[in-house]
Design a protein around this motif. Sequence first.
Motif, mmCIF file in Angstrom:
data_model
loop_
_atom_site.group_PDB
_atom_site.id
_atom_site.type_symbol
_atom_site.label_atom_id
_atom_site.label_comp_id
_atom_site.label_asym_id
_atom_site.label_seq_id
_atom_site.Cartn_x
_atom_site.Cartn_y
_atom_site.Cartn_z
ATOM 1 N N PHE A 244 -1.231 6.213 -5.701
ATOM 2 C CA PHE A 244 -0.445 7.102 -6.223
ATOM 3 C C PHE A 244 -0.677 8.510 -5.698
ATOM 4 O O PHE A 244 0.420 9.232 -5.416
ATOM 5 C CB PHE A 244 -0.416 6.854 -7.755
ATOM 6 N N ILE A 245 -1.773 8.916 -5.567
ATOM 7 C CA ILE A 245 -2.191 10.150 -4.867
ATOM 8 C C ILE A 245 -1.796 10.490 -3.488
ATOM 9 O O ILE A 245 -1.319 11.320 -3.131
ATOM 10 C CB ILE A 245 -3.750 10.562 -5.212
ATOM 11 N N VAL A 246 -2.255 9.252 -2.679
ATOM 12 C CA VAL A 246 -1.818 9.213 -1.413
ATOM 13 C C VAL A 246 -0.383 9.372 -1.156
ATOM 14 O O VAL A 246 0.303 10.121 -0.234
ATOM 15 C CB VAL A 246 -2.368 7.723 -0.557
ATOM 16 N N SER A 247 0.506 8.641 -1.904
ATOM 17 C CA SER A 247 1.808 8.523 -1.787
ATOM 18 C C SER A 247 2.425 10.185 -2.087
ATOM 19 O O SER A 247 3.215 10.460 -1.275
ATOM 20 C CB SER A 247 2.671 7.743 -2.762
ATOM 21 N N ARG A 248 1.818 10.609 -3.114
ATOM 22 C CA ARG A 248 2.630 12.041 -3.314
ATOM 23 C C ARG A 248 1.975 13.190 -2.481
ATOM 24 O O ARG A 248 2.729 13.942 -1.980
ATOM 25 C CB ARG A 248 2.008 12.443 -4.759
ATOM 26 N N PHE A 249 0.733 12.886 -1.934
ATOM 27 C CA PHE A 249 0.213 13.716 -0.838
ATOM 28 C C PHE A 249 0.870 13.637 0.385
ATOM 29 O O PHE A 249 1.327 14.700 1.241
ATOM 30 C CB PHE A 249 -1.395 13.557 -0.529
ATOM 31 N N ARG A 250 1.386 12.476 0.981
ATOM 32 C CA ARG A 250 2.339 12.594 2.110
ATOM 33 C C ARG A 250 3.815 13.153 2.004
ATOM 34 O O ARG A 250 4.052 13.694 2.786
ATOM 35 C CB ARG A 250 2.432 10.857 2.582
#
Length: 724
Positions: A244-250
Amino acid sequence: MARHRRLVLSVWAVLLALCALAYPRLEDRLGAMDFGVEGSGSAQVDALVAQHFPQLGAEQAVIVVRSRTSTADSGEFRAAVDAAVAAARQVSGVRGVISPYQGLPAAQISADRHVALALVGLNGNMAERAAVARDVQAAIGADTSGDIEIGLTGYSAVQNASTDMQNADLARAEAIGIPVALLLLVLALGALAAAAVPIGIAIAGLLLAVGALFAMTTVTAFDSLVVAMATMIGLGVGIDYAMFIVSRFREELLRARVTDRRDHDRIAEAIARSLTTAGKTILVSGLVVMISLCALIVMAAPIFRGIAIGVATAVTSMLIVGITLLPALLATLGPAINRGALPTRWRPADATTLDNDRPGRWARWAYVVMRRPVVFGALAVAVLAVATLPLFGIRYGLDMGVSALDDTPAGRASTALTTNFPAGALSPVEIVATGPGGEPLTAQGRARVDRFLADIARDDRVDTVLPAQHSDGRVLALAVPGVTFDSMAAIDLVGELRAAAAEAGGDSGPRVLIGGSTAEFVDLSEEMTSKLPLVVALVLSASLVFLTAAFRSIALPIKAIAMNLLATGASLGITVAVFQWGIGESVLNFTSTGFVQVYLPTVVFAVLFGLSMDYEVFLIGRIREYWKSSGDNQFAVAAGLTHTARPITAAAAIMVAIFASFLTANTLELKQLGLALGLAVAIDAILIRLVLVPALMQLLGRWNWWFPHRHRAATSAEPATTKV
């Protein structure tokens, strides 16, 4: 974390190295599963036996000596028995050993005289007896010679073998689940680097959890089931949280148009925005999981407390690495998070463009559901209700999995014992009689106890009642059932014996208590059944308060709780149909016992209720962002679903893969837990998030966001110009 990324990564490298060293040592400290219940009848029997009959030990294990060619009368056979008895007597924690040649030869030597039993009294609590049993097996194993096979069986010995099998099941499940999760992550995130990061973070969190559990073994005991559940759930939530965090970071990198890894300031800002949104979401989700687990503490049984501590430790560890190690790692990678990208058509829209002018397939689906919310909502509820129906016929038991231990010394000894002697000899029923209040028996009371034991001996389900032992005016007898100690017939027998014991004692007569392994299972079942409503009430009320504060809404928390109850009930209902009714035995490679493990419903409810909230919080949190900016409920639902459906679906698929990998286990409880958890996550991601959420939010309309004394700033906001 982003500014001090090098320091953070260095500290974590040292910490994880230390935790990795603890991994093999944790296995050595794992004890047997403790199914006891504090203050129960079986616990009182254990205390009375330890106090008044210490010469027998707290548990009676059995050394089984078997030979295909020699008989108990041969010198070779007798020498092997004597050597095993002598070796066992030297083990610390062994109270005494009764040789078949010194005790009751008629009861301790088989009819064909090829199998002999030596009775071993083990001292200590359940965890200590497991360690003693392991030492005894090691001691007598060295004395095996020729065609004579020697093994230790009994409750603790079987538990030890089951623990070893669970550890092997866990390793196999990890070897299957992690590669499948990596493949699903590549497809979900569309880049190899982006997929590798959540896997690495989850493994780091698992190592941290192992280190924490190892440290806690100095003050408490854990068993293999606790570690298996902590691993199963920890890996699933760890990968999900990081994804979830990686997806939002991208998405934030794309919005800020960051393409250079040296642009540290804007990368740090992207990380900050990611943690402000997705990071806050995983914190809320993790806290809900732990709130649910804390409810298990009301159970006066170590097995529930161990599971609560173990799983909560794993979830906490995943949260810690998610908000410390992951930001530092993302700050180091920056745009390199997109390396190894798949072709554009295989990549998520948020990773390639911010143009949302054209409605995507998830938005179109949301509008389809919201056009006919009653129809879609009713169909979803009907499906879940039908799946829940088997739950109303649930039966509880506890299968120790002896049949799966054929390749172990304990398993072979158990088979030899139950084949040549009464099946219940593996773990007899213990009967202790005292006067009222624990005082010595009077002559009249002893006569009533003798009549009670004589009545038991005439029961067709009881093979024999061994001669009673007398000490300090108390009586101890062992009843050997003709059925295995973990069967439903044995459980029913204990229930009837307790009813007969209460009748024999009367108002002021002797106090007759029934104990032993089967009695512990019965007590655990009664504890679980009586406390389950309290656990449910605690979980629901605490979740309602917490979600109300998080969502700033009255309707949304109530809706979330109702949907989670439906999903949990449906998954448990299907689990009952599979494992109690035997549907799919050949496919899942098991034989139905006619019941589900006694602790399964309570544990699954507490764990699933927390896990299901992950997706609810993630989805509703994103919908709320669009609601605050637009004031349009229908648009907010469609936009929120558009931006979360892919990661939620991917996260659910990953968690299902992790849980489903435990269906390969030989241990029945791991199979049942894997199926129940996997089904619940799949139901939650498909029927709940994609059907019930948009349907109910459409029906509730602006009531979704009503909250007492809430400012009306959000509702008066200008509608968003972006269309979905």
